[in-house]
Design an enzyme around this catalytic site. Sequence first.
Site, PDB file in Angstrom:
ATOM      1  N   GLY A 187       0.827  -1.194   0.000  1.00 20.31           N
ATOM      2  CA  GLY A 187       0.000   0.000   0.000  1.00 20.31           C
ATOM      3  C   GLY A 187       0.865   1.249   0.000  1.00 20.31           C
ATOM      4  O   GLY A 187       2.069   1.199   0.290  1.00 20.31           O
ATOM      5  N   CYS A 188       0.267   2.371  -0.334  1.00 15.95           N
ATOM      6  CA  CYS A 188       1.032   3.613  -0.413  1.00 15.95           C
ATOM      7  C   CYS A 188       1.539   4.037   0.967  1.00 15.95           C
ATOM      8  O   CYS A 188       2.707   4.419   1.119  1.00 15.95           O
ATOM      9  CB  CYS A 188       0.202   4.719  -1.058  1.00 15.95           C
ATOM     10  SG  CYS A 188      -1.496   4.842  -0.481  1.00 15.95           S
ATOM     11  N   TYR A 189       0.687   3.970   1.981  1.00 20.53           N
ATOM     12  CA  TYR A 189       1.139   4.342   3.331  1.00 20.53           C
ATOM     13  C   TYR A 189       2.281   3.444   3.808  1.00 20.53           C
ATOM     14  O   TYR A 189       3.313   3.945   4.252  1.00 20.53           O
ATOM     15  CB  TYR A 189      -0.028   4.272   4.319  1.00 20.53           C
ATOM     16  CG  TYR A 189      -1.003   5.420   4.259  1.00 20.53           C
ATOM     17  CD1 TYR A 189      -0.578   6.732   4.470  1.00 20.53           C
ATOM     18  CD2 TYR A 189      -2.354   5.214   4.029  1.00 20.53           C
ATOM     19  CE1 TYR A 189      -1.483   7.792   4.443  1.00 20.53           C
ATOM     20  CE2 TYR A 189      -3.263   6.267   4.001  1.00 20.53           C
ATOM     21  CZ  TYR A 189      -2.824   7.556   4.207  1.00 20.53           C
ATOM     22  OH  TYR A 189      -3.708   8.590   4.183  1.00 20.53           O
ATOM     23  N   CYS A 206       5.526   4.446   2.094  1.00 14.90           N
ATOM     24  CA  CYS A 206       6.057   5.750   2.500  1.00 14.90           C
ATOM     25  C   CYS A 206       6.678   5.691   3.890  1.00 14.90           C
ATOM     26  O   CYS A 206       7.684   6.333   4.158  1.00 14.90           O
ATOM     27  CB  CYS A 206       4.914   6.772   2.459  1.00 14.90           C
ATOM     28  SG  CYS A 206       5.420   8.483   2.635  1.00 14.90           S
TER      29      CYS A 206
END
Lengths: 347, 347, 347, 347
Positions: free
Chosen positions: C151-153, C156
Amino acid sequence: MTNRIKVGIVGATGYTGVELLRLLAAHPNVEVTAVTSRGEAGVAVADYFPSLRGVYDLAFQAPEEAALEQCDVVFFATPHAVAMKDVPALLEKGVRVIDLSADYRLKDIPTWEKWYGTTHTSPKEVADAVYGLCEMNHDAIKDARLVAVPGCYPTCVSLPLLPLLKEGRLKENYPLIADCKTGVSGSGRKGNIGSLFCEVGDNFKAYGVGGHRHLPEFKQIINSLQNNIADNFIFVPHLTPMIRGMHATIYLHLQPDTDPHNILSRFYENSPFVDVMPSGSAPETRSVRGANLCRISVQRAPEQDVWIVLSVLDNLVKGAAGQAVQNMNIMFGFEEQAGLGNVPLLP
Amino acid sequence: MTNRIKVGIVGATGYTGVELLRLLAAHPNVEVTAVTSRGEAGVAVADYFPSLRGVYDLAFQAPEEAALEQCDVVFFATPHAVAMKDVPALLEKGVRVIDLSADYRLKDIPTWEKWYGTTHTSPKEVADAVYGLCEMNHDAIKDARLVAVPGCYPTCVSLPLLPLLKEGRLKENYPLIADCKTGVSGSGRKGNIGSLFCEVGDNFKAYGVGGHRHLPEFKQIINSLQNNIADNFIFVPHLTPMIRGMHATIYLHLQPDTDPHNILSRFYENSPFVDVMPSGSAPETRSVRGANLCRISVQRAPEQDVWIVLSVLDNLVKGAAGQAVQNMNIMFGFEEQAGLGNVPLLP
Amino acid sequence: MTNRIKVGIVGATGYTGVELLRLLAAHPNVEVTAVTSRGEAGVAVADYFPSLRGVYDLAFQAPEEAALEQCDVVFFATPHAVAMKDVPALLEKGVRVIDLSADYRLKDIPTWEKWYGTTHTSPKEVADAVYGLCEMNHDAIKDARLVAVPGCYPTCVSLPLLPLLKEGRLKENYPLIADCKTGVSGSGRKGNIGSLFCEVGDNFKAYGVGGHRHLPEFKQIINSLQNNIADNFIFVPHLTPMIRGMHATIYLHLQPDTDPHNILSRFYENSPFVDVMPSGSAPETRSVRGANLCRISVQRAPEQDVWIVLSVLDNLVKGAAGQAVQNMNIMFGFEEQAGLGNVPLLP
Amino acid sequence: MTNRIKVGIVGATGYTGVELLRLLAAHPNVEVTAVTSRGEAGVAVADYFPSLRGVYDLAFQAPEEAALEQCDVVFFATPHAVAMKDVPALLEKGVRVIDLSADYRLKDIPTWEKWYGTTHTSPKEVADAVYGLCEMNHDAIKDARLVAVPGCYPTCVSLPLLPLLKEGRLKENYPLIADCKTGVSGSGRKGNIGSLFCEVGDNFKAYGVGGHRHLPEFKQIINSLQNNIADNFIFVPHLTPMIRGMHATIYLHLQPDTDPHNILSRFYENSPFVDVMPSGSAPETRSVRGANLCRISVQRAPEQDVWIVLSVLDNLVKGAAGQAVQNMNIMFGFEEQAGLGNVPLLP
């Protein structure tokens, strides 16, 4: 709370609905007693719109359960083809109605049915409805039982044209072009992809160039004021990445020796809601944000025989909920500015 | 790195400068060897623009210290009235110049001086400069020693008009209206209040209605293509709350029996940079974001004898840096799409 | 076109889908041969996404009609609980799969089923799936038949934590806080009211404070790297009015005598996709717009024993489609940067 | 207009200045009699801010020409280090002063001088100034001759902490983290590149991580309420692409058996300006747009011993001009909500 009229709002979960709630909260002569929403029935208004926490104690009700017939006036902030189903019964019970949708705007039923793709179920009431462009139909609105609030585009374009058309100053057989730009709230609070932040943001486009529902409304207004002009009317709307605001850039040809700035200034001299700015000004949409105002400027195109009119309003206020409240004020003999005294929010 | 030409950029801290750096980083035939900035001399490009970390190893230099005369070509991404001071010396040394400012766009020196408010110091070079609208002046650009890259507005409006004017299809004595909307990056990377987020955001306005510097540039192009049209040209620019993008809505009158969609489609049939969309389309600015493209559609206004042309481009690419690189490609015989193959960034 | 692998994309009408199309268009080793969309079957990709006019000649197909089994690799850019239905059959036919949804991210099936509210229909493949955080699982990805793109979170937040956790440098029993801010494209291209321009614009809010689907994914990563840390992990996501971009502000406690900047710099020394910036820097989301990059900085809170890590990426690129392509490059032995060389778009 | 106090505003061309003008226009007990601006002296307020056309008849005056000493109260909406030069003379003449800048916020002169980089010229008045956080210092404000209006960040963070600190409920030796996000109007109406639309738009970043001027102000508040907490305070501000609004996400550790929602609810039970929302809520910045409100929610981090407080306000209203008017209301014995009854503007 004595002496306040009772107000109902049908379809209060949309942007014009919440804007009506905002404006009416500060209105000295009204009490909102019923707000309806089929989808949110039972939900407190203040839970649904946290901006209204501490302001309203009401909950949404299903339309059929709300005591709308006990209201003095009911606003319809519904999608098209909803009001026409419920308005006749309310009118019969003596409730006055202010419809923000398109249902009662067009006098010609076949035209309405063509553009909205359905049969009109309340044609009798169309005939009685007053078109609520306050600066044009002030006297008729006073006694109206049913007001059709104009669309945002027709309001933004008609207010500057009204004094010129009324005096027959437009040249026949020349194009009358309204290049309009709207903020996104005009397309409503519905989950359609075209209104997503990531579709609209950092983007600009025209739409409806081949034909837009506001076109027959424009033509009806123009035709009621000056002959042989409506057929040359061209309307191109554009979508701009801003929340509120509408800007019309109008290109028009005037009879020789016409001073449009002077005509507009005189016409709107005492109007608290229409501001004719000095010639050469360029009104910004944010200069009317949240306020029931239309600001206008007019100037001649450099070295040309074409005039350029710039007109701005907040599509949710003077283009919808504010104009609706203004209509109510006229209908009930309130001060016309009651509840509409907000100073625009800038920045 | 053999066989790459040496490229210099003067004034590389603005938006067209950083866009040139972005595009040239991916260009197979060039090496950027000098970037200048008076204010940031000594600062590494990658420190100033973190988006370029790992891409460039250069530092900004004061213009007088940069080895610009050793470049094959120098881009000027400077404010107006800067290039004209330094270009003659570079040309004399055999360096070719691509100027993105207005200094060499107008052939008529008094007109330039009137609009830019200063004396032109390089009138001789104006005469030799080629106007770098690639789709119009392709052959002249090949041999140009000095190219004046068109402004963003003239590019956006001229590309759709070019084939029609060339064939003499516009009607004389009728208004030709360009209602244009630009993103904010067009006003540059300077600390002026009018470009602040809180001034521009959620706002829309016209500007320069009484006269805009691009007006004489428009007229020069039009006059070079068809007679008796330029005097009827009206230009109203508007500022839109978006970063990149430009949209022109053009209202024009055509000779009878003209099929503008067909004329445009044929003219741009083999162009990789101009996309004629199906009639009735509404091009979005984001459909060209970051790419060297102009997308155009044309349609007749419903029931009218007026045609509506919609044209979009990215003001920093096809409207500035991209078109500059395209000029360079033509000048040096590179593939015209070299370095310009980016697919638009959507959303 | 010889020697290019055949690529399919399932669910290509969303934001990760169109981003895959953008990136793969510039990839030297692939040919996109099938794109599916149930809703848009029959529509040309270039009609649906005008940004891709002239780039793709394909039309969307219904999933069951597309020749996905003839592809070398298929990307799933679908909502959750879609890929798990179709992936097993493709794997059996020897097609490799890169899933951008959450279906194969969590190894613990009951946890997945709790957060996604449905029964997992492909648990066997979960066991074989490789978690596609490239900088962590590079070797395992090479031979993977099925990759679950993070996922993006988690991407990051994990990229800066990875080197520190790997060396066991986090203090046990201290809170590890990730205060994250995302652009709106992370919530997808669906018509939900919460993602409208008028709901998100000029607004900021937290969401999912009480629990977010990415939480178990975070814990799985952390637990695989250092013990006794995951239980102290706190994650608060916020929604920001921007299209692309994600920013994590991480507060953490480190063992004495730890130099996190040094650890990160060494770990990512040769990474083309992770940029460790000088201590004290504040990475901007726009510095990675459109590029497969994560930029990180770390510094000590003034006069405190707490470290602050700032990490940014483009949620659609390094947080989704770009990382997916990076996985493909590793799986097929392509140059890891192939198709991922875009310079960030600024402004 | 009888019985209205006379109000002056120094530095009225900035965002807090125009916001004061907006709020005071609707205030029943005041008349704005003097507005100053060195740069715009002679310009009508309504020409400079078209949103105020028809609202004010005043022109800006040079500070030395304005009859400020005839005012009952003067607001300073100036940059730092301006008020301290003019305030002493006004106070001597019996004019009360409300300073929106930082000049009188910090009691410790050396600390002020360190952070603002100049000598404080009015240290005597600092000692007498009342810190205008109304919900904390209500009684002292009544008799204040000079009020220092708190910064926007300290207001947003202190309002939720105030009741907890007052009861000594924070745990010593644990980090107290305020991760804050602000709209762009907080950085003022100055032409600096960092506040341009094209720099801030579609972008998110932290700033001032290494130290921010509001830090000593925070510490002063905290120390006045509970011991041994301020040293563990961590503050990280971020810039968000929105015009108005501020959001604080606060991570804190509380003594065992503390119910912070209950403590906050009781403390603010009768406050018209602080709204404690149900636990689990996520206040949006737009829910207070244009209104003098702070909305707060508090909840425990899932499965952790850390509490998460979310707090929002409009940085120009409760974070600046609105709080300034609230102070005035208290100082002059007006109804505390006078002029502050606006319903938030949504959308």
